[in-house]
Design an enzyme around this catalytic site. Structure first.
Site, PDB file in Angstrom:
ATOM      1  N   CYS A  16       7.364   7.639   6.009  1.00 21.88           N
ATOM      2  CA  CYS A  16       7.455   6.690   7.121  1.00 21.88           C
ATOM      3  C   CYS A  16       8.735   6.947   7.904  1.00 21.88           C
ATOM      4  CB  CYS A  16       7.404   5.269   6.610  1.00 21.88           C
ATOM      5  SG  CYS A  16       8.587   4.949   5.307  1.00 21.88           S
ATOM      6  N   GLU A  71       5.193  -3.323   6.156  1.00 23.86           N
ATOM      7  CA  GLU A  71       6.022  -2.101   6.207  1.00 23.86           C
ATOM      8  C   GLU A  71       5.150  -0.999   6.781  1.00 23.86           C
ATOM      9  OE1 GLU A  71       9.100  -1.854   5.602  1.00 23.86           O
ATOM     10  OE2 GLU A  71       9.623  -3.508   4.283  1.00 23.86           O
TER      11      GLU A  71
HETATM   12  P1  NAD Z   1      -3.211   3.347   5.429  1.00 22.95           P
HETATM   13  O1  NAD Z   1      -2.912   2.284   6.400  1.00 22.95           O
HETATM   14  O2  NAD Z   1      -4.368   4.207   5.647  1.00 22.95           O
HETATM   15  O3  NAD Z   1      -3.398   2.702   3.967  1.00 22.95           O
HETATM   16  C1  NAD Z   1      -2.366   1.994   3.311  1.00 22.95           C
HETATM   17  C2  NAD Z   1      -2.966   1.004   2.345  1.00 22.95           C
HETATM   18  O4  NAD Z   1      -3.639  -0.018   3.074  1.00 22.95           O
HETATM   19  C3  NAD Z   1      -4.016   1.611   1.397  1.00 22.95           C
HETATM   20  O5  NAD Z   1      -3.876   1.018   0.137  1.00 22.95           O
HETATM   21  C4  NAD Z   1      -5.328   1.201   2.053  1.00 22.95           C
HETATM   22  O6  NAD Z   1      -6.405   1.099   1.155  1.00 22.95           O
HETATM   23  C5  NAD Z   1      -4.970  -0.165   2.612  1.00 22.95           C
HETATM   24  N1  NAD Z   1      -5.773  -0.608   3.756  1.00 22.95           N
HETATM   25  C6  NAD Z   1      -6.239   0.141   4.788  1.00 22.95           C
HETATM   26  N2  NAD Z   1      -6.883  -0.643   5.676  1.00 22.95           N
HETATM   27  C7  NAD Z   1      -6.824  -1.908   5.193  1.00 22.95           C
HETATM   28  C8  NAD Z   1      -7.321  -3.159   5.649  1.00 22.95           C
HETATM   29  N3  NAD Z   1      -8.018  -3.272   6.779  1.00 22.95           N
HETATM   30  N4  NAD Z   1      -7.066  -4.247   4.903  1.00 22.95           N
HETATM   31  C9  NAD Z   1      -6.344  -4.163   3.765  1.00 22.95           C
HETATM   32  N5  NAD Z   1      -5.876  -3.002   3.263  1.00 22.95           N
HETATM   33  C10 NAD Z   1      -6.111  -1.886   3.977  1.00 22.95           C
HETATM   34  O7  NAD Z   1      -1.868   4.218   5.305  1.00 22.95           O
HETATM   35  P2  NAD Z   1      -1.620   5.558   4.489  1.00 22.95           P
HETATM   36  O8  NAD Z   1      -2.282   6.681   5.204  1.00 22.95           O
HETATM   37  O9  NAD Z   1      -1.890   5.363   3.041  1.00 22.95           O
HETATM   38  O10 NAD Z   1      -0.023   5.695   4.613  1.00 22.95           O
HETATM   39  C11 NAD Z   1       0.615   6.245   5.720  1.00 22.95           C
HETATM   40  C12 NAD Z   1       1.169   5.169   6.627  1.00 22.95           C
HETATM   41  O11 NAD Z   1       2.021   4.293   5.883  1.00 22.95           O
HETATM   42  C13 NAD Z   1       2.065   5.736   7.712  1.00 22.95           C
HETATM   43  O12 NAD Z   1       1.783   5.069   8.918  1.00 22.95           O
HETATM   44  C14 NAD Z   1       3.464   5.441   7.227  1.00 22.95           C
HETATM   45  O13 NAD Z   1       4.424   5.391   8.249  1.00 22.95           O
HETATM   46  C15 NAD Z   1       3.253   4.116   6.572  1.00 22.95           C
HETATM   47  N6  NAD Z   1       4.311   3.819   5.599  1.00 22.95           N
HETATM   48  C16 NAD Z   1       5.239   2.871   5.939  1.00 22.95           C
HETATM   49  C17 NAD Z   1       6.294   2.588   5.067  1.00 22.95           C
HETATM   50  C18 NAD Z   1       7.347   1.588   5.434  1.00 22.95           C
HETATM   51  O14 NAD Z   1       8.041   1.145   4.536  1.00 22.95           O
HETATM   52  N7  NAD Z   1       7.481   1.193   6.681  1.00 22.95           N
HETATM   53  C19 NAD Z   1       6.379   3.258   3.836  1.00 22.95           C
HETATM   54  C20 NAD Z   1       5.401   4.202   3.524  1.00 22.95           C
HETATM   55  C21 NAD Z   1       4.379   4.472   4.415  1.00 22.95           C
END
Ligand code: NAD
Length: 514
Positions: free
Chosen positions: A301, A267
Site C-alpha cells: 500500500c 486502510e
Molecule cells: P481487495 O480489496 O481486493 O481485498 C481485500 C479484502 O477485502 C479481502 O479479504 C477481500 O475478500 C475483501 N473484500 C473485497 N470486497 C469486499 C466487499 N465488498 N465486502 C467485504 N469484503 C470485501 O484488496 P487486495 O487486492 O487484497 O489488496 C490490495 C489493496 O489493499 C491495495 O489497494 C492496497 O493499497 C490496499 N492495502 C492497504 C493497506 C493500508 O494499510 N492502507 C495495507 C495493505 C493493503
C-alpha cells in the site's frame, strides 16, 4: 530455482486437513458442502492446496462463539490479557523462519520480506504487551463543587478483521494483538488469495489458547471471499470492522457499516510519491526509490508510485535509476539473490499491462520495463519487468493505484509545485521528501505540506515502524492502526462524573428546585 518442500512446511506449521476453513480458537470446524477453491502459488503456479470457504451456518456459529468469549475475555484483567499476547509473540518468534517462508511462497514477496512480516507481528505483540498496562484514561476538572470527572476505556466487543493479500499475516496482528489487550475478541477473514498463512497463524496460537485455558472464540478465523466480508460488515453483533484492501472494497464496507451506524477502520489504497530535491543525497534517494518501487513487486500500500524530481537533477537521477533497474534480478522470491518476485496472479499481470498501455496512450514514455516475462522460471505467467514511465501527474492512470511495479517520473521546479503535485491525487497514505534543505523539509511537514497520513524526510514511502499510528487520509480511508494511540479505536470511551458532596448542583448552573 530453489524448490520449496511445501508439504513438509505445511505439516511443520500444523496444517493438515484443508477442508477445515473455520477456527474458533482451539477448535476447527470442517466445512461441509462448501465448494473447494484451489490456492496457487504465484511463485511457480503450483496448486498448494484446495480449500473450502465457510458457509453461512459456520459463520453464524463463529459469531455466537465470539459473543460468548467476549463475556469472558472482557473481564480478564488487561495485563493478564497482555500475558497471553506475550506468549503468542514467543510462538511467532519460534516459528518465524517457517511462517515467513510460507508467506513468501503463498504471496510471492521475497523471503526477507516474508520474515520481515513475521518480525512485524512479533514487534506488535511486544508493543501490545506494554500497552496492556497503559490503557490510561484522563481525570478532568469538574465545574461543580465536590464533583470529580474521569474518562475510562472499556472493551468494545467483537472486532471483524478483513485483510488484504499483500500482508497475509501482519495486518491481522496489527489489529488482533491490540484488540486482544483492549479486551476485544476477533473474527478474521483473510484474503481468499492467501488463506494458508492465516490458517498457519491460527494453528500456531492454538497451543497458547489451550495452555491458558481460554474459551473458544477469543481469536476466530473464517475463510471466504467478499460475500463473507459483506456479511461481517452488515452484522450488528460486530462492533468494529477493520478492513484493509482496495478503495473500492472500502467504499462498499464503509457504506454497509455506516448503514447500521457501526464503527470501522478503513486502510485502503495509496498513490504515494517521493519528492527528490536538488539538495538531496541522491545516492540515498536512489536506494529509497528503488526499494519503494520494486519491493514486494510494487504490491505494498506504501509502494512509491510517483517520483517527483527537481528539474535540475532530473536527467542525472533518472539515468542512474534506469541503470539500477537494468541490473535488478527478477525471479523466485525464495532465492535471496532476486530483488523482485512475481505479482499475485494473472489478473494483476493484466492490470499491469493495461496500465502501461493507458500511460502510453495518454502521452507517457516508457524508460524501462513494460514487459511480462516468459521462459524458464517464469512459467507461472506472473513475473513482469519493473517499469519506469515519464508521465504527467494529471494522466488518468497516474491518478490511480495500479498494484504493480510501475513508477511514474514527474518533473518540478519549485518545492510548492512538488507538494501541490504530491497532494493532487485522491489517495493520501504515504509520502516522502529527500532533501538536506531544512526549509524544504519543514515546509513538506507543515500544514501547507503533505496531506498524507505518513510524511517522511530522507527515507522512502514504503514500510513503516509499528510504533507510529499507521494509515492515511482521503480515499485511503482515514483509519489508523498499530502504534501511538490507535488502541483507542478498539475501546469504548466512558465519561464518569462523581458527586461526593451533600448537594446536587446541575451542570451549567441550571436551577431546578423540586
Ligand atoms: P481487495 O480489496 O481486493 O481485498 C481485500 C479484502 O477485502 C479481502 O479479504 C477481500 O475478500 C475483501 N473484500 C473485497 N470486497 C469486499 C466487499 N465488498 N465486502 C467485504 N469484503 C470485501 O484488496 P487486495 O487486492 O487484497 O489488496 C490490495 C489493496 O489493499 C491495495 O489497494 C492496497 O493499497 C490496499 N492495502 C492497504 C493497506 C493500508 O494499510 N492502507 C495495507 C495493505 C493493503
Amino acid at each position: 530455482m530453489p524448490n520449496i518442500p511445501i508439504q513438509s512446511l505445511l505439516t511443520k506449521l500444523g496444517i493438515k486437513a484443508l477442508n477445515e476453513s473455520v477456527c474458533t480458537g482451539n477448535q476447527w470446524i470442517t466445512s461441509i458442502g462448501s465448494e473447494n477453491r484451489e490456492i496457487k502459488s504465484p511463485v511457480d503456479g503450483n496448486v498448494i492446496a484446495s480449500i473450502s470457504f465457510a458457509t453461512t451456518t459456520e459463520y453464524e456459529r463463529v459469531t455466537k462463539v465470539a459473543q460468548s468469549a467476549f463475556d469472558y475475555w472482557k473481564n480478564v484483567p488487561a495485563p493478564k490479557r497482555g500475558e497471553v499476547v506475550r506468549q503468542i509473540g514467543n510462538k511467532l518468534r519460534e516459528n518465524k523462519e517457517d511462517l515467513g517462508r510460507l508467506v513468501s511462497y503463498e504471496m510471492g514477496k521475497s523471503l526477507q520480506e516474508g520474515w520481515g512480516e513475521v518480525q512485524e507481528m512479533i514487534d506488535i505483540c511486544d508493543f501490545a504487551v506494554g500497552l496492556s498496562r497503559q490503557l490510561y484514561g484522563l481525570t478532568i476538572a469538574s465545574e461543580r463543587p465536590n464533583h470529580s470527572m474521569q474518562e475510562q476505556w472499556h472493551p468494545l466487543g467483537i472486532v471483524g478483521i478483513i485483510s488484504s493479500f499483500n500482508f497475509p499475516v501482519a495486518v491481522w496482528s496489527w489489529n488482533a494483538m491490540i484488540a486482544a489487550v483492549c479486551g476485544d475478541v476477533c473474527i478474521w477473514k483473510p484474503s481468499e488469495k492467501t488463506p494458508l498463512s492465516a490458517i498457519a497463524v491460527h494453528q500456531l496460537i492454538k497451543s497458547v489458547i489451550a495452555s491458558n485455558n481460554l474459551p473458544e472464540g477469543v481469536f476466530s478465523l473464517v475463510i471466504g471471499d467478499a460475500k463473507i466480508g459483506e456479511k461481517m460488515a452488515k452484522d450488528h453483533r460486530i462492533q468494529l470492522i477493520s478492513a484493509t484492501g482496495s478503495t473500492q472494497m472500502g467504499k462498499r464496507v464503509g457504506q454497509l457499516v455506516g448503514a447500521r451506524l457501526g464503527r470501522c477502520i478503513l486502510e485502503l489504497g495509496g498513490n504515494n510519491s517521493l519528492i527528490i530535491s536538488e539538495d538531496a543525497n541522491l545516492d540515498n534517494a536512489l536506494k529509497a526509490a528503488v526499494f519503494g518501487a520494486v519491493g514486494t513487486a510494487g504490491q505494498r500500500c506504501t509502494t512509491t508510485r510517483r517520483l517527483i524530481i527537481q528539474d535540475s537533477v532530473y536527467d542525472k537521477f533518472t539515468s542512474k535509476l534506469v541503470k539500477i533497474y537494468e541490473q535488478l534480478n527478477i525471479g523466485n522470491p525464495l532465492d535471496q539473490k532476486n530483488h523482485m518476485g512475481p505479482l499475485i496472479d494473472k489478473i494483476a499481470v493484466k492490470k499491469y499491462s493495461m496500465a502501461i498501455m493507458d500511460a502510453e496512450n495518454e502521452g507517457g514514455r516508457v524508460l524501462f520495463g513494460g514487459k511480462v516475462l516468459e521462459g524458464e522460471g517464469f512459467e507461472s505467467g506472473t513475473y513482469v519487468l519493473p517499469t519506469l514511465i515519464e508521465a504527467n501527474n494529471h494522466f488518468r492512470i497516474v491518478q490511480e493505484e495500479t498494484f504493480a511495479p510501475i513508477t511514474y517520473l514527474l518533473k518540478y521546479s519549485r518545492i510548492e509545485e512538488a507538494i501541490a503535485m504530491q497532494n493532487d491525487v485522491r489517495q493520501g497514505l504515504s509520502s516522502a521528501i529527500f532533501t538536506n534543505n531544512i526549509q524544504e523539509a519543514h515546509i513538506f511537514l507543515s500544514a501547507k505540506g503533505s496531506d498524507c497520513g505518513i510524511a517522511n524526510v530522507n527515507i522512502g514511502t514504503s514500510g513503516a515502524e509499528i510504533g507510529g499510528a499507521f494509515g492515511g487520509e482521503k480515499e485511503t480511508g482515514g483509519g489508523r492502526e498499530s502504534g501511538s494511540d490507535s488502541w483507542k479505536a478498539y475501546m469504548r470511551r466512558q465519561t464518569n462524573t462523581i458527586n461526593y458532596g451533600k448537594d446536587m448542583p446541575l451542570a451549567q448552573g441550571i436551577k431546578f428546585d423540586v
